[in-house]
Design an enzyme around this catalytic site. Structure first.
Site, PDB file in Angstrom:
ATOM      1  N   LEU A   1       0.838  -1.203   0.000  1.00  0.00           N
ATOM      2  CA  LEU A   1       0.000   0.000   0.000  1.00  0.00           C
ATOM      3  C   LEU A   1       0.870   1.249   0.000  1.00  0.00           C
ATOM      4  CD1 LEU A   1      -2.441  -1.430   2.653  1.00  0.00           C
ATOM      5  CD2 LEU A   1      -3.126  -0.775   0.328  1.00  0.00           C
ATOM      6  N   THR A   2       0.919   1.910  -1.138  1.00  0.00           N
ATOM      7  CA  THR A   2       1.662   3.160  -1.271  1.00  0.00           C
ATOM      8  C   THR A   2       0.991   4.245  -0.454  1.00  0.00           C
ATOM      9  OG1 THR A   2       2.567   2.636  -3.431  1.00  0.00           O
ATOM     10  CG2 THR A   2       2.208   4.972  -2.952  1.00  0.00           C
TER      11      THR A   2
ATOM     12  N   ARG B   1       4.538 -10.137  -7.527  1.00  0.00           N
ATOM     13  CA  ARG B   1       3.120  -9.797  -7.675  1.00  0.00           C
ATOM     14  C   ARG B   1       2.808  -9.608  -9.158  1.00  0.00           C
ATOM     15  NH1 ARG B   1      -1.081  -5.371  -4.922  1.00  0.00           N
ATOM     16  NH2 ARG B   1      -2.257  -7.116  -4.083  1.00  0.00           N
TER      17      ARG B   1
ATOM     18  N   TYR C   1       3.326  -1.004 -13.842  1.00  0.00           N
ATOM     19  CA  TYR C   1       4.680  -0.481 -13.651  1.00  0.00           C
ATOM     20  C   TYR C   1       5.667  -1.248 -14.543  1.00  0.00           C
ATOM     21  CZ  TYR C   1       2.272   2.018 -10.027  1.00  0.00           C
ATOM     22  OH  TYR C   1       1.365   2.828  -9.366  1.00  0.00           O
TER      23      TYR C   1
ATOM     24  N   GLN D   1       8.076  -4.807  -1.063  1.00  0.00           N
ATOM     25  CA  GLN D   1       7.741  -4.774  -2.487  1.00  0.00           C
ATOM     26  C   GLN D   1       8.718  -3.829  -3.189  1.00  0.00           C
ATOM     27  OE1 GLN D   1       4.254  -2.755  -4.378  1.00  0.00           O
ATOM     28  NE2 GLN D   1       3.739  -4.806  -5.097  1.00  0.00           N
TER      29      GLN D   1
ATOM     30  N   GLY E   1      -5.963  -4.990   1.572  1.00  0.00           N
ATOM     31  CA  GLY E   1      -5.452  -3.631   1.467  1.00  0.00           C
ATOM     32  C   GLY E   1      -6.184  -2.653   2.363  1.00  0.00           C
TER      33      GLY E   1
END
Ligand SMILES: Cc1cc2nc3c(=O)[nH]c(=O)nc-3n(C[C@H](O)[C@H](O)[C@H](O)COP(=O)(O)O)c2cc1C
Length: 355
Positions: free
Chosen positions: A25-26, A226, A179, A99, A314
């Site tokens: 979770l950014t 992921r 990404y 991550q 999340g």
């Protein structure tokens, strides 16, 4: 009878006291230099009762930075900051993996400060990105040369070594959500005609090379990836079913011999063939994506019905530092406040109450 969700398991060398995994979770609270400080230490410490924490996407090299305030794992200061996070989680008996995320074309020279943005091909992603002066269209990236791709792999390896040096228990390579690694996988973002593109196997090559090199460096039993097949966000589109199946089959075939700790699959249909095809690769952590927030019932069902080995959660983990206990005892939950997902400071970050 205890639901299996709340029972311990191991994923490779990773020990989980329950099968609830805090999804990456950014939260962009690591400042201009990307060094985790007291706020991050406290945020992750509060959530250590999750079976495993996967940290927010963390950049291996400056060129891979997507957000201002996103943490890195490149410099000695960043390693020292992450060591404080890992120590705090371990002191509470938790497990934490990092991550590692290279943003590729979801970046901007004003964010990377390297003068450019890189991707498989010189194709801009749609939409805008926030830079210090406000929002601006995502730039047309430079297509990476083969020599530069070797540097990208080396950057992931160095970052993974740094994460282990910082005391984290393992790493998750970010191959999802549009990404860099996902840009190579997705046919609309990768128009290369060399061995890193052209065919499904070619497009899967970078993901396999990165995960293989990281496994060799820190051990496959501490390495995961992921993926988010056909999630179709941030401009990485996988809309041809045959191509999609061939690409992820090539990826699964390339990863299967490694003996990875886990594959974290974000897909709207965890019981479907795509997600299930990764179970021959490694234990699967499942998550159904952004559409609807993961619920207690959904997580319990994933494990009870043997759809996955663990469930990634999340938004409920953002809002409930003690989520594992709340779900185990089926008590009321705090609601997540999306207006504070990406704002600085403790509000909406370390001030959600535990019971
Ligand atoms: C605020 C926020 C930040 C996120 N940051 C990341 C990230 O850094 N890396 C990633 O792979 N997914 C990220 N995601 C996706 C989550 O890991 C997860 O897949 C998604 O929230 C759906 O799960 P949920 O319904 O349990 O919230 C993020 C989601 C949210 C809401």
């Amino acid at each position: 009878m205890t639901n299996k969700l709340f029972t311990p398991t191991t994923l490779g060398a990773l020990n989980l006291r329950n099968r609830l995994v805090m999804a990456p979770l950014t939260r962009i609270r690591a400042g201009e230099d990307g060094v985790p400080g007291d706020l991050l230490v406290e945020h992750y410490r509060q959530r250590a009762s999750m079976g495993m924490i996967i940290t927010e996407g963390t950049w291996p090299v400056r060129e891979g930075r997507t957000w201002i305030g996103q943490p890195g794992i490149e410099t000695a200061e960043q390693v020292a900051g992450w060591r404080r996070v890992a120590d705090a989680v371990h002191a509470e008996g938790g497990t934490i993996v990092m991550q590692i995320m290279h943003g590729g074309r979801i970046s901007h020279p004003a964010i990377s400060l390297t003068g450019r943005t890189v991707a498989p091909s010189a194709i801009a992603a749609p939409g805008e990105i926030r830079i210090p002066d406000g929002k601006t269209p995502l730039p047309v990236p430079d297509a990476l040369t083969e020599q530069e791709i070797a540097g990208i792999v080396a950057g992931f390896v160095a970052a993974a070594r740094n994460a282990i040096e910082a005391g984290l228990d393992g790493v998750e390579i970010h191959g999802a959500n549009g990404y860099l690694i996902h840009q190579f996988l997705a046919p609309n973002a990768n128009s290369r005609d060399d061995s890193y593109g052209g065919t499904p196997a070619g497009r899967a090559r970078l993901a396999i090379e990165v995960v293989t090199a990281v496994s060799e460096a820190i051990g496959p039993e501490r390495t995961g990836i992921r993926v988010s097949p056909e999630h179709n966000i941030q401009g990485a589109l996988e809309t041809d079913p045959d191509d999609l199946a061939a690409t992820y089959a090539a990826l699964a075939d390339g990863l299967a011999p490694l003996g990875l700790a886990f594959v974290d699959v974000l897909h709207h249909e965890p019981a479907g063939v795509l997600t299930q095809s990764f179970r021959k690769v490694a234990p699967v952590i499942a998550n159904t994506g952004f559409g609807t927030q993961t619920t207690r019932d959904e997580a319990i069902a994933l494990i009870e019905q043997n759809v996955a080995e663990a469930a990634a959660v999340g938004r409920a983990a953002i809002a409930n530092p003690d989520l594992a206990a709340r779900w185990q005892h089926d008590t009321e939950e705090n609601a997540a406040d999306p207006s504070t997902f990406y704002t600085p400071g403790p509000r909406g970050y370390t001030d959600y109450p535990a019971r």
